[in-house]
Design an enzyme around this catalytic site. Structure first.
Site, mmCIF file in Angstrom:
data_model
loop_
_atom_site.group_PDB
_atom_site.id
_atom_site.type_symbol
_atom_site.label_atom_id
_atom_site.label_comp_id
_atom_site.label_asym_id
_atom_site.label_seq_id
_atom_site.Cartn_x
_atom_site.Cartn_y
_atom_site.Cartn_z
ATOM 1 C CG ASP A 160 73.179 41.090 36.911
ATOM 2 O OD1 ASP A 160 72.783 42.200 37.327
ATOM 3 O OD2 ASP A 160 74.230 40.555 37.326
ATOM 4 C CG HIS A 191 75.840 43.477 39.212
ATOM 5 N ND1 HIS A 191 75.430 42.161 39.323
ATOM 6 C CD2 HIS A 191 76.450 43.782 40.376
ATOM 7 C CE1 HIS A 191 75.795 41.690 40.508
ATOM 8 N NE2 HIS A 191 76.409 42.648 41.169
ATOM 9 C CB SER A 205 79.306 42.627 42.688
ATOM 10 O OG SER A 205 78.156 43.331 43.112
#
Ligand SMILES: *[C@@H]1O[C@H](CO)[C@@H](O)[C@H](O)[C@H]1NC(C)=O
Ligand SMILES: *[C@@H]1O[C@H](CO)[C@@H](O)[C@H](O)[C@H]1NC(C)=O
Length: 381
Positions: A347, A350, A40
């Site tokens: 967040d 990340h 991610s």
């Protein structure tokens, strides 16, 4: 906030057009293509090519607010490290490899959220099958790359030649592998026992790329997760970390950062061995870890606010980290800070576009890479 995004987008375009073009001229055309693999941290939308699943908060606004003005599947407010690297080399932002009707002539991004270095069966054997959510592990992604070759190059010889002129970025991998036992509350001993397997997987991955013709290969290490709001918010209740378990300057959890540090030093050793075996290749260690630590210890150098590690986008939860498991960024109740460039953590898991930009520049110019992606006189092969 929605209405403001396009204005900011055009402002950014304007600003970028004012930057002197000489840097571009030097690196433009250096690579024919860029191929990127990972999780991610660098997923450019692979998980949402067939629509956005309801559960996926990272594909909802305010993700994408800073650069794209809308969610793209990237787990950030804007561009990722690989996006900045593409722009440096004059290559269009890489399409996610699963995109329909995309043009892959200048590269593809095989990264997908949740990816691990190890295959799902490995976790199942450890009784961790339930906690990994693996949509495409490292070697699955390399298989996707091999399957895509007919759309990129022609004969085996032409492909090898083309890949020798391309840049490959393999990772980071490992972060999600360790997340699985950590969130299942396994002992650190068990997590450390996975490391040799993770190293073998990454090393085999590099060797597969070299067999395809790759010469320039960037291998990033993992991040200091002990500084991540998601982990910090669980530090007391779930991980039972006592006061002395936190760094006095950083506020990060030492045990978790040591784990990441050990992974990275083993990775550097693995890379050193690969360099001996493949002297014709240029294998670069790319350092996320030192960059993130710098953001925390010297925030002013990067334009970040001086504060305890805190998510820009989230909601109040346990502690001061602005991370709440039931109101994550993109979910009801969470909001983004007014200016994400003041935070390195987007967040809680990340990073922000601002942080990724600093990291990318450090990988390109050498302050966070060994050797730098852009060779200097002394480091060119
Ligand atoms: C986390 O968010 C929920 C709302 O989704 C809220 O009810 C709860 O109080 C929050 N937790 C903390 C510790 O603030
Ligand atoms: C390299 O990039 C880093 C990170 O953005 C920056 O702080 C540093 O000044 C850059 N160094 C050079 C020589 O460009």
């Amino acid at each position: 906030m929605r209405g403001k995004a396009p204005t900011l987008f055009y402002l950014l375009l304007l600003v970028s057009s004012l930057i002197p073009p000489h840097i571009e001229a030097e690196t433009n055309g250096r690579y024919a293509a860029i191929f990127n693999f990972g999780d991610s941290l660098v997923d450019a939308g692979n998980l949402i090519v067939n629509g956005t699943p309801d559960y996926l908060a990272t594909a909802r606004y305010p993700y994408g607010m800073t650069y794209f003005g809308k969610p793209t599947g990237r787990c950030s407010d804007g561009r990722l490290v690989v996006d900045f690297i593409c722009q440096e080399f004059g290559i269009p932002l890489l399409p996610p490899s699963k995109a329909h009707n995309a043009n892959f002539k200048q590269g593809a991004n095989f990264a997908i959220t949740g990816a691990t270095a190890l295959e799902t069966e490995f976790f199942e054997k450890l009784g961790l099958g339930q906690v990994v959510w693996n949509s495409g592990a490292l070697h699955t992604q390399i298989k996707w790359f091999q399957d895509l070759k007919p759309q990129i190059c022609g004969t085996p010889e032409a492909c090898k030649e083309f890949f020798s002129r391309s840049l490959f970025i393999l990772g980071e991998f490992g972060g999600n592998d360790y997340n699985a036992p950590l969130f299942a509350r396994r002992k650190f001993k068990e997590v450390y026992a996975m490391m040799p397997h993770v190293m073998k997987s990454i090393s085999d991955g590099v060797e597969k790329l070299i067999a395809e013709g790759a010469v320039d290969i960037v291998v990033p290490g993992v991040l200091p997760v002990g500084c991540f709001p998601v982990y910090l918010s669980l530090s007391v209740n779930m991980f039972k970390i006592k006061k002395e378990g936190f760094g006095s300057r950083s506020g990060c959890m030492k045990k978790f950062n040591t784990l990441a540090w050990v992974h990275n030093s083993l990775l550097r050793q693995t890379i050193a061995e690969l360099r001996v075996k493949y002297p014709q290749a240029r294998i670069i260690y790319a350092d996320y870890y030192s960059a993130a630590i710098q953001f925390i210890l010297h925030p002013e150098k990067y334009g970040f606010a001086k504060q305890i590690p805190r998510a820009c986008c989230g909601a109040p939860g346990e502690g001061v980290y602005n991370f709440n498991m039931t109101a994550k960024c993109g979910e009801p109740g969470a909001t983004a800070c007014p200016d994400p460039s003041t935070h390195w953590s987007w967040d809680g898991i990340h990073l922000t576009e601002a942080a990724y930009g600093h990291i990318a520049r450090g990988w390109l110019n050498g302050s966070f890479a060994d050797p730098p992606i852009i060779p200097t006189e002394s480091s060119s092969r």
